[in-house]
Design a protein around this motif. Structure first.
Motif, PDB file in Angstrom:
ATOM      1  N   GLU A 131      40.939  -1.807  63.005  1.00 47.03           N
ATOM      2  CA  GLU A 131      39.964  -1.810  61.908  1.00 47.03           C
ATOM      3  C   GLU A 131      40.592  -1.286  60.617  1.00 47.03           C
ATOM      4  OE1 GLU A 131      36.143  -0.105  62.494  1.00 47.03           O
ATOM      5  OE2 GLU A 131      35.806  -1.076  64.445  1.00 47.03           O
ATOM      6  N   ILE A 132      40.921  -2.197  59.725  1.00 46.28           N
ATOM      7  CA  ILE A 132      41.277  -1.849  58.354  1.00 46.28           C
ATOM      8  C   ILE A 132      40.190  -2.436  57.468  1.00 46.28           C
ATOM      9  CG2 ILE A 132      42.967  -2.041  56.507  1.00 46.28           C
ATOM     10  CD1 ILE A 132      43.886  -0.342  58.867  1.00 46.28           C
ATOM     11  N   TRP A 133      39.446  -1.554  56.823  1.00 44.58           N
ATOM     12  CA  TRP A 133      38.261  -1.990  56.078  1.00 44.58           C
ATOM     13  C   TRP A 133      38.650  -2.435  54.673  1.00 44.58           C
ATOM     14  CZ3 TRP A 133      32.883   0.117  57.296  1.00 44.58           C
ATOM     15  CH2 TRP A 133      32.747   0.362  58.669  1.00 44.58           C
ATOM     16  N   GLU A 134      38.140  -3.584  54.291  1.00 43.15           N
ATOM     17  CA  GLU A 134      38.338  -4.085  52.931  1.00 43.15           C
ATOM     18  C   GLU A 134      37.900  -3.058  51.899  1.00 43.15           C
ATOM     19  OE1 GLU A 134      39.179  -7.117  49.967  1.00 43.15           O
ATOM     20  OE2 GLU A 134      39.645  -7.016  52.101  1.00 43.15           O
ATOM     21  N   THR A 135      36.904  -2.273  52.254  1.00 41.26           N
ATOM     22  CA  THR A 135      36.309  -1.312  51.334  1.00 41.26           C
ATOM     23  C   THR A 135      37.240  -0.169  50.965  1.00 41.26           C
ATOM     24  OG1 THR A 135      35.367  -0.311  53.314  1.00 41.26           O
ATOM     25  CG2 THR A 135      33.929  -1.733  52.022  1.00 41.26           C
ATOM     26  N   THR A 136      38.061   0.277  51.912  1.00 39.48           N
ATOM     27  CA  THR A 136      38.883   1.473  51.681  1.00 39.48           C
ATOM     28  C   THR A 136      40.355   1.276  51.990  1.00 39.48           C
ATOM     29  OG1 THR A 136      38.313   2.222  53.913  1.00 39.48           O
ATOM     30  CG2 THR A 136      37.017   3.115  52.085  1.00 39.48           C
ATOM     31  N   GLY A 137      40.702   0.253  52.741  1.00 38.25           N
ATOM     32  CA  GLY A 137      42.079   0.102  53.193  1.00 38.25           C
ATOM     33  C   GLY A 137      42.860  -1.028  52.558  1.00 38.25           C
ATOM     34  N   GLY A 148      43.866 -11.261  60.845  1.00 37.01           N
ATOM     35  CA  GLY A 148      42.581 -11.889  60.569  1.00 37.01           C
ATOM     36  C   GLY A 148      41.419 -10.919  60.684  1.00 37.01           C
ATOM     37  N   ASP A 149      40.249 -11.401  60.303  1.00 32.99           N
ATOM     38  CA  ASP A 149      39.090 -10.511  60.306  1.00 32.99           C
ATOM     39  C   ASP A 149      38.554 -10.330  61.716  1.00 32.99           C
ATOM     40  OD1 ASP A 149      36.373 -12.057  60.719  1.00 32.99           O
ATOM     41  OD2 ASP A 149      37.603 -13.358  59.470  1.00 32.99           O
ATOM     42  N   SER A 150      37.848  -9.222  61.899  1.00 33.09           N
ATOM     43  CA  SER A 150      37.344  -8.826  63.212  1.00 33.09           C
ATOM     44  C   SER A 150      35.980  -9.410  63.536  1.00 33.09           C
ATOM     45  CB  SER A 150      37.232  -7.296  63.270  1.00 33.09           C
ATOM     46  OG  SER A 150      36.272  -6.864  62.312  1.00 33.09           O
ATOM     47  N   GLY A 151      35.385 -10.116  62.558  1.00 32.04           N
ATOM     48  CA  GLY A 151      34.018 -10.592  62.710  1.00 32.04           C
ATOM     49  C   GLY A 151      33.005  -9.664  62.088  1.00 32.04           C
ATOM     50  N   MET A 152      33.460  -8.460  61.691  1.00 33.95           N
ATOM     51  CA  MET A 152      32.562  -7.481  61.072  1.00 33.95           C
ATOM     52  C   MET A 152      32.745  -7.486  59.555  1.00 33.95           C
ATOM     53  SD  MET A 152      32.840  -4.319  63.793  1.00 33.95           S
ATOM     54  CE  MET A 152      34.623  -4.397  64.028  1.00 33.95           C
ATOM     55  N   PHE A 153      31.650  -7.227  58.842  1.00 34.14           N
ATOM     56  CA  PHE A 153      31.653  -7.185  57.379  1.00 34.14           C
ATOM     57  C   PHE A 153      31.353  -5.752  56.951  1.00 34.14           C
ATOM     58  CE2 PHE A 153      29.899  -7.558  53.116  1.00 34.14           C
ATOM     59  CZ  PHE A 153      30.746  -8.495  52.527  1.00 34.14           C
ATOM     60  N   ILE A 179      36.442  -6.545  57.874  1.00 29.79           N
ATOM     61  CA  ILE A 179      37.229  -5.521  58.544  1.00 29.79           C
ATOM     62  C   ILE A 179      38.356  -6.267  59.257  1.00 29.79           C
ATOM     63  CG2 ILE A 179      37.235  -3.750  60.346  1.00 29.79           C
ATOM     64  CD1 ILE A 179      34.284  -3.254  59.690  1.00 29.79           C
ATOM     65  N   TRP A 180      39.602  -5.914  58.921  1.00 29.14           N
ATOM     66  CA  TRP A 180      40.768  -6.671  59.354  1.00 29.14           C
ATOM     67  C   TRP A 180      41.437  -6.055  60.579  1.00 29.14           C
ATOM     68  CZ3 TRP A 180      40.857 -11.028  56.632  1.00 29.14           C
ATOM     69  CH2 TRP A 180      40.336 -11.028  55.325  1.00 29.14           C
ATOM     70  N   LYS A 181      42.086  -6.912  61.348  1.00 33.14           N
ATOM     71  CA  LYS A 181      42.964  -6.481  62.442  1.00 33.14           C
ATOM     72  C   LYS A 181      44.403  -6.577  61.946  1.00 33.14           C
ATOM     73  CE  LYS A 181      41.158  -9.885  64.381  1.00 33.14           C
ATOM     74  NZ  LYS A 181      40.770 -11.037  65.229  1.00 33.14           N
ATOM     75  N   VAL A 182      45.187  -5.541  62.203  1.00 30.80           N
ATOM     76  CA  VAL A 182      46.519  -5.443  61.620  1.00 30.80           C
ATOM     77  C   VAL A 182      47.519  -5.080  62.714  1.00 30.80           C
ATOM     78  CG1 VAL A 182      47.926  -4.169  59.950  1.00 30.80           C
ATOM     79  CG2 VAL A 182      45.586  -4.802  59.371  1.00 30.80           C
ATOM     80  N   ALA A 183      48.746  -5.601  62.581  1.00 29.97           N
ATOM     81  CA  ALA A 183      49.756  -5.328  63.602  1.00 29.97           C
ATOM     82  C   ALA A 183      51.150  -5.218  62.996  1.00 29.97           C
ATOM     83  CB  ALA A 183      49.753  -6.438  64.653  1.00 29.97           C
TER      84      ALA A 183
END
Length: 319
Positions: A86-92, A109-114, A256-260
Protein backbone atom coordinates in the motif's frame (compact mmCIF):
# COMPACT_ATOMS: atom_id res chain seq x y z
CA UNK A 1 11.64 -50.62 7.60
CA UNK A 2 10.81 -48.03 4.93
CA UNK A 3 10.87 -48.32 1.17
CA UNK A 4 11.53 -45.59 -1.37
CA UNK A 5 8.42 -44.74 -3.33
CA UNK A 6 8.69 -44.62 -7.13
CA UNK A 7 8.99 -41.09 -8.49
CA UNK A 8 5.84 -41.55 -10.57
CA UNK A 9 3.87 -42.46 -7.44
CA UNK A 10 5.15 -39.43 -5.61
CA UNK A 11 4.24 -37.19 -8.53
CA UNK A 12 0.79 -38.77 -8.80
CA UNK A 13 0.12 -38.21 -5.11
CA UNK A 14 1.28 -34.62 -5.39
CA UNK A 15 -1.00 -33.95 -8.35
CA UNK A 16 -3.98 -35.46 -6.55
CA UNK A 17 -3.31 -33.28 -3.49
CA UNK A 18 -3.05 -30.24 -5.71
CA UNK A 19 -6.33 -31.00 -7.45
CA UNK A 20 -8.11 -31.46 -4.15
CA UNK A 21 -6.81 -28.20 -2.70
CA UNK A 22 -7.41 -26.17 -5.83
CA UNK A 23 -3.99 -24.54 -5.48
CA UNK A 24 -0.52 -25.29 -6.83
CA UNK A 25 1.56 -27.58 -4.64
CA UNK A 26 4.48 -25.23 -5.23
CA UNK A 27 4.85 -22.51 -7.81
CA UNK A 28 7.87 -20.96 -6.13
CA UNK A 29 10.89 -20.46 -8.34
CA UNK A 30 13.26 -20.70 -5.37
CA UNK A 31 13.30 -20.88 -1.57
CA UNK A 32 14.66 -17.38 -0.96
CA UNK A 33 12.35 -15.33 1.26
CA UNK A 34 10.17 -12.62 -0.24
CA UNK A 35 10.06 -9.76 2.25
CA UNK A 36 6.76 -7.90 2.51
CA UNK A 37 6.66 -4.71 4.55
CA UNK A 38 4.28 -4.09 7.43
CA UNK A 39 3.34 -0.59 8.59
CA UNK A 40 1.23 0.88 11.37
CA UNK A 41 -2.35 0.91 10.15
CA UNK A 42 -4.80 -1.99 10.14
CA UNK A 43 -5.78 -1.97 6.47
CA UNK A 44 -2.16 -2.27 5.36
CA UNK A 45 -1.57 -5.15 7.76
CA UNK A 46 -4.59 -6.92 6.30
CA UNK A 47 -3.76 -6.38 2.63
CA UNK A 48 -0.14 -7.40 3.19
CA UNK A 49 -0.97 -10.55 5.10
CA UNK A 50 -3.63 -11.55 2.56
CA UNK A 51 -1.03 -11.32 -0.18
CA UNK A 52 1.61 -13.03 1.91
CA UNK A 53 -0.62 -15.94 2.91
CA UNK A 54 -1.75 -16.40 -0.69
CA UNK A 55 1.87 -16.54 -1.82
CA UNK A 56 2.54 -19.13 0.88
CA UNK A 57 -0.24 -21.23 -0.66
CA UNK A 58 1.77 -21.16 -3.88
CA UNK A 59 4.87 -22.38 -2.06
CA UNK A 60 6.74 -19.13 -1.56
CA UNK A 61 8.85 -18.43 1.52
CA UNK A 62 7.39 -15.22 3.00
CA UNK A 63 8.87 -12.89 5.60
CA UNK A 64 6.98 -9.94 7.08
CA UNK A 65 9.24 -7.00 7.95
CA UNK A 66 8.20 -3.97 9.99
CA UNK A 67 9.23 -0.85 8.07
CA UNK A 68 8.68 2.89 8.00
CA UNK A 69 6.18 3.94 5.34
CA UNK A 70 8.43 6.39 3.48
CA UNK A 71 11.87 5.18 4.57
CA UNK A 72 11.07 1.69 3.21
CA UNK A 73 11.89 2.91 -0.30
CA UNK A 74 15.60 2.76 0.55
CA UNK A 75 15.24 -0.98 1.18
CA UNK A 76 13.08 -1.50 -1.91
CA UNK A 77 15.76 0.12 -4.07
CA UNK A 78 18.51 -2.18 -2.76
CA UNK A 79 16.41 -5.35 -2.75
CA UNK A 80 16.66 -5.76 1.02
CA UNK A 81 12.87 -5.33 0.97
CA UNK A 82 10.76 -6.70 -1.86
CA UNK A 83 7.09 -5.72 -1.72
CA UNK A 84 5.02 -2.86 -0.29
CA UNK A 85 1.31 -3.51 -0.71
CA UNK A 86 0.00 0.00 0.00
CA UNK A 87 1.54 3.22 -1.26
CA UNK A 88 -1.17 5.86 -1.11
CA UNK A 89 -1.47 8.45 -3.85
CA UNK A 90 -2.41 10.88 -1.10
CA UNK A 91 0.85 10.73 0.87
CA UNK A 92 3.33 8.49 -0.92
CA UNK A 93 3.35 9.76 -4.49
CA UNK A 94 6.49 11.90 -4.21
CA UNK A 95 8.50 9.04 -2.73
CA UNK A 96 7.05 6.58 -5.26
CA UNK A 97 7.93 8.77 -8.24
CA UNK A 98 11.47 9.31 -6.99
CA UNK A 99 11.98 5.58 -6.42
CA UNK A 100 10.55 4.39 -9.73
CA UNK A 101 12.60 7.01 -11.60
CA UNK A 102 15.76 5.21 -10.44
CA UNK A 103 14.64 2.02 -12.22
CA UNK A 104 15.19 0.07 -9.00
CA UNK A 105 11.55 0.10 -7.89
CA UNK A 106 8.51 -0.94 -9.92
CA UNK A 107 4.87 0.14 -9.61
CA UNK A 108 2.80 -3.05 -9.89
CA UNK A 109 -0.47 -1.19 -10.42
CA UNK A 110 -3.34 -0.12 -8.24
CA UNK A 111 -4.73 -2.31 -5.48
CA UNK A 112 -8.38 -1.68 -6.33
CA UNK A 113 -8.68 0.77 -3.43
CA UNK A 114 -9.13 4.54 -3.80
CA UNK A 115 -7.49 6.70 -1.15
CA UNK A 116 -8.89 9.73 0.62
CA UNK A 117 -6.90 11.34 3.46
CA UNK A 118 -8.02 14.71 4.72
CA UNK A 119 -8.99 16.84 7.70
CA UNK A 120 -12.30 15.54 9.07
CA UNK A 121 -14.78 16.69 11.72
CA UNK A 122 -18.02 15.29 13.20
CA UNK A 123 -21.18 16.91 11.83
CA UNK A 124 -22.08 18.31 15.27
CA UNK A 125 -19.13 20.71 14.97
CA UNK A 126 -20.90 22.64 12.20
CA UNK A 127 -23.11 24.18 14.89
CA UNK A 128 -20.12 25.93 16.46
CA UNK A 129 -18.20 26.56 13.24
CA UNK A 130 -20.65 27.85 10.62
CA UNK A 131 -19.34 27.72 7.09
CA UNK A 132 -17.87 24.25 7.21
CA UNK A 133 -16.92 22.27 5.19
CA UNK A 134 -15.35 25.26 3.41
CA UNK A 135 -11.79 25.53 4.75
CA UNK A 136 -12.07 29.30 5.05
CA UNK A 137 -14.42 28.81 8.01
CA UNK A 138 -11.40 27.58 9.96
CA UNK A 139 -9.68 30.94 9.63
CA UNK A 140 -12.05 32.63 12.06
CA UNK A 141 -10.98 33.01 15.69
CA UNK A 142 -14.33 31.67 16.87
CA UNK A 143 -13.92 28.45 14.90
CA UNK A 144 -10.34 28.02 16.00
CA UNK A 145 -11.34 28.36 19.64
CA UNK A 146 -14.23 25.93 19.11
CA UNK A 147 -11.69 23.30 18.05
CA UNK A 148 -9.13 24.30 20.67
CA UNK A 149 -7.92 22.53 23.78
CA UNK A 150 -6.35 23.88 26.96
CA UNK A 151 -2.94 23.19 25.40
CA UNK A 152 -3.60 25.04 22.13
CA UNK A 153 -5.99 27.93 22.90
CA UNK A 154 -6.50 30.47 21.46
CA UNK A 155 -5.49 28.33 18.50
CA UNK A 156 -7.50 25.34 17.42
CA UNK A 157 -6.08 21.85 17.49
CA UNK A 158 -5.75 19.61 14.47
CA UNK A 159 -4.90 16.01 15.36
CA UNK A 160 -2.66 14.72 12.62
CA UNK A 161 -1.52 11.22 11.84
CA UNK A 162 1.82 9.78 13.01
CA UNK A 163 4.66 11.91 11.66
CA UNK A 164 6.00 9.07 9.52
CA UNK A 165 2.88 9.18 7.32
CA UNK A 166 3.85 12.52 5.79
CA UNK A 167 0.95 14.59 4.46
CA UNK A 168 2.35 18.14 4.82
CA UNK A 169 -0.19 19.25 7.43
CA UNK A 170 2.24 21.58 9.21
CA UNK A 171 3.09 23.20 5.89
CA UNK A 172 -0.62 23.45 4.99
CA UNK A 173 -1.44 25.29 8.22
CA UNK A 174 1.34 27.79 7.59
CA UNK A 175 0.60 28.28 3.89
CA UNK A 176 -3.12 28.86 4.46
CA UNK A 177 -2.51 30.95 7.58
CA UNK A 178 -4.80 28.82 9.72
CA UNK A 179 -4.94 29.61 13.46
CA UNK A 180 -4.37 25.95 14.32
CA UNK A 181 -1.67 23.90 15.98
CA UNK A 182 -0.87 20.48 14.50
CA UNK A 183 -0.54 17.75 17.12
CA UNK A 184 0.54 14.37 15.75
CA UNK A 185 -0.96 11.16 17.14
CA UNK A 186 1.61 8.59 18.10
CA UNK A 187 -0.15 5.67 16.44
CA UNK A 188 -3.08 4.85 14.18
CA UNK A 189 -4.88 3.32 17.17
CA UNK A 190 -4.40 6.46 19.27
CA UNK A 191 -5.77 8.62 16.45
CA UNK A 192 -9.06 6.78 16.29
CA UNK A 193 -9.34 6.16 20.01
CA UNK A 194 -9.42 9.92 20.41
CA UNK A 195 -12.10 10.23 17.74
CA UNK A 196 -14.19 7.57 19.49
CA UNK A 197 -13.88 9.33 22.84
CA UNK A 198 -14.67 12.77 21.43
CA UNK A 199 -17.63 11.56 19.40
CA UNK A 200 -19.25 9.85 22.37
CA UNK A 201 -18.97 13.08 24.40
CA UNK A 202 -19.81 15.40 21.47
CA UNK A 203 -16.49 17.05 22.22
CA UNK A 204 -14.52 19.18 19.75
CA UNK A 205 -12.28 17.22 17.40
CA UNK A 206 -10.69 17.91 14.03
CA UNK A 207 -8.40 15.17 12.80
CA UNK A 208 -6.87 13.18 9.98
CA UNK A 209 -9.36 10.55 8.76
CA UNK A 210 -8.77 8.30 5.79
CA UNK A 211 -10.64 5.89 3.57
CA UNK A 212 -10.82 2.98 3.16
CA UNK A 213 -11.51 2.82 6.90
CA UNK A 214 -14.40 2.17 9.28
CA UNK A 215 -14.44 5.68 10.78
CA UNK A 216 -16.19 7.58 7.93
CA UNK A 217 -18.71 4.72 7.77
CA UNK A 218 -19.44 4.61 11.50
CA UNK A 219 -19.49 8.33 12.28
CA UNK A 220 -21.51 11.17 10.78
CA UNK A 221 -19.04 13.77 9.61
CA UNK A 222 -17.36 15.50 6.69
CA UNK A 223 -13.95 16.18 5.22
CA UNK A 224 -12.84 19.80 5.08
CA UNK A 225 -12.97 21.15 1.52
CA UNK A 226 -9.60 22.73 0.81
CA UNK A 227 -8.62 24.12 -2.59
CA UNK A 228 -8.43 21.10 -4.89
CA UNK A 229 -5.01 19.53 -5.15
CA UNK A 230 -2.90 20.05 -8.24
CA UNK A 231 0.70 18.93 -8.63
CA UNK A 232 1.78 22.56 -8.98
CA UNK A 233 0.39 23.28 -5.50
CA UNK A 234 3.15 21.17 -3.95
CA UNK A 235 5.89 22.33 -6.31
CA UNK A 236 5.27 25.98 -7.23
CA UNK A 237 4.78 28.55 -4.44
CA UNK A 238 3.18 30.92 -6.95
CA UNK A 239 0.26 28.49 -7.30
CA UNK A 240 -2.79 29.19 -5.15
CA UNK A 241 -3.85 31.77 -2.59
CA UNK A 242 -0.41 32.15 -0.98
CA UNK A 243 2.08 33.32 -3.64
CA UNK A 244 5.03 32.67 -1.36
CA UNK A 245 4.41 29.13 -0.13
CA UNK A 246 3.55 25.71 -1.47
CA UNK A 247 0.99 23.32 0.05
CA UNK A 248 -1.86 25.87 0.05
CA UNK A 249 -4.34 23.19 -1.06
CA UNK A 250 -5.83 19.91 0.09
CA UNK A 251 -4.24 16.49 -0.16
CA UNK A 252 -4.32 14.55 -3.42
CA UNK A 253 -6.76 11.69 -3.84
CA UNK A 254 -6.26 8.60 -5.93
CA UNK A 255 -5.31 4.94 -6.07
CA UNK A 256 -3.44 2.90 -3.51
CA UNK A 257 -0.50 1.34 -5.36
CA UNK A 258 1.38 -1.94 -5.04
CA UNK A 259 5.14 -1.48 -5.26
CA UNK A 260 8.08 -3.87 -5.56
CA UNK A 261 11.82 -4.12 -5.88
CA UNK A 262 12.54 -4.15 -9.62
CA UNK A 263 14.29 -7.52 -9.30
CA UNK A 264 11.11 -9.26 -8.12
CA UNK A 265 9.95 -10.07 -11.66
CA UNK A 266 13.18 -11.88 -12.46
CA UNK A 267 13.71 -13.71 -9.18
CA UNK A 268 10.06 -14.62 -8.48
CA UNK A 269 8.05 -14.11 -11.71
CA UNK A 270 5.07 -16.05 -10.38
CA UNK A 271 4.87 -13.89 -7.26
CA UNK A 272 5.24 -10.79 -9.43
CA UNK A 273 2.23 -11.89 -11.47
CA UNK A 274 0.19 -12.70 -8.36
CA UNK A 275 0.87 -9.39 -6.63
CA UNK A 276 0.02 -7.53 -9.83
CA UNK A 277 -3.33 -9.35 -9.90
CA UNK A 278 -4.24 -8.57 -6.25
CA UNK A 279 -7.37 -6.41 -6.00
CA UNK A 280 -9.69 -5.43 -3.15
CA UNK A 281 -12.07 -2.45 -3.19
CA UNK A 282 -12.78 0.14 -0.50
CA UNK A 283 -16.02 -1.39 0.74
CA UNK A 284 -14.51 -4.84 1.18
CA UNK A 285 -11.43 -3.49 2.92
CA UNK A 286 -13.58 -1.26 5.13
CA UNK A 287 -15.47 -4.35 6.27
CA UNK A 288 -12.25 -6.22 7.05
CA UNK A 289 -10.87 -3.27 9.03
CA UNK A 290 -14.15 -3.11 10.97
CA UNK A 291 -13.77 -6.76 12.00
CA UNK A 292 -10.29 -6.07 13.35
CA UNK A 293 -10.67 -2.62 14.91
CA UNK A 294 -14.28 -2.66 16.11
CA UNK A 295 -15.10 -6.34 16.57
CA UNK A 296 -11.73 -7.13 18.11
CA UNK A 297 -10.71 -9.98 15.83
CA UNK A 298 -6.95 -10.49 15.44
CA UNK A 299 -5.71 -9.46 12.01
CA UNK A 300 -4.49 -13.01 11.45
CA UNK A 301 -8.02 -14.36 12.01
CA UNK A 302 -9.55 -11.75 9.70
CA UNK A 303 -7.10 -12.75 7.00
CA UNK A 304 -7.60 -16.50 7.54
CA UNK A 305 -11.36 -16.10 7.22
CA UNK A 306 -10.96 -14.09 4.03
CA UNK A 307 -8.65 -16.77 2.61
CA UNK A 308 -11.20 -19.48 3.41
CA UNK A 309 -14.09 -17.57 1.87
CA UNK A 310 -12.35 -16.34 -1.30
CA UNK A 311 -10.46 -19.32 -2.67
CA UNK A 312 -11.67 -18.84 -6.24
CA UNK A 313 -10.39 -15.25 -6.26
CA UNK A 314 -6.92 -15.78 -4.87
CA UNK A 315 -6.41 -19.07 -6.72
CA UNK A 316 -6.70 -17.07 -9.94
CA UNK A 317 -3.91 -14.75 -8.74
CA UNK A 318 -1.45 -17.64 -8.42
CA UNK A 319 -2.67 -19.72 -11.35
Amino acid sequence: MTFARPAAAVLSTLLVATALSGTPASAAENDDPIRLTLHDWTGQLISTRIMGEVLKKAGYNIEYVQADYIAQFAGLKTGDLHVAMEIWETTGRDALDEATATGKVENLGDSGMFAIEEWWYPSYMKEVCPGLPDWKALKSEACAEAFGTAETLPKGRYLGAPVTWGGYDDERVEALDLPFEVVHAGTDAALFAELESAYQRKAPVLLWVYAPHWAPLKYDGEWVEFPAYEKACYEDPAWGSNPDMAYDCGKPRGPIWKVAWAGLKDQWPGAHKAISAFSIDNDEMGGLITKADLDGEPVEKVVATWIDENQDRWSAWIK
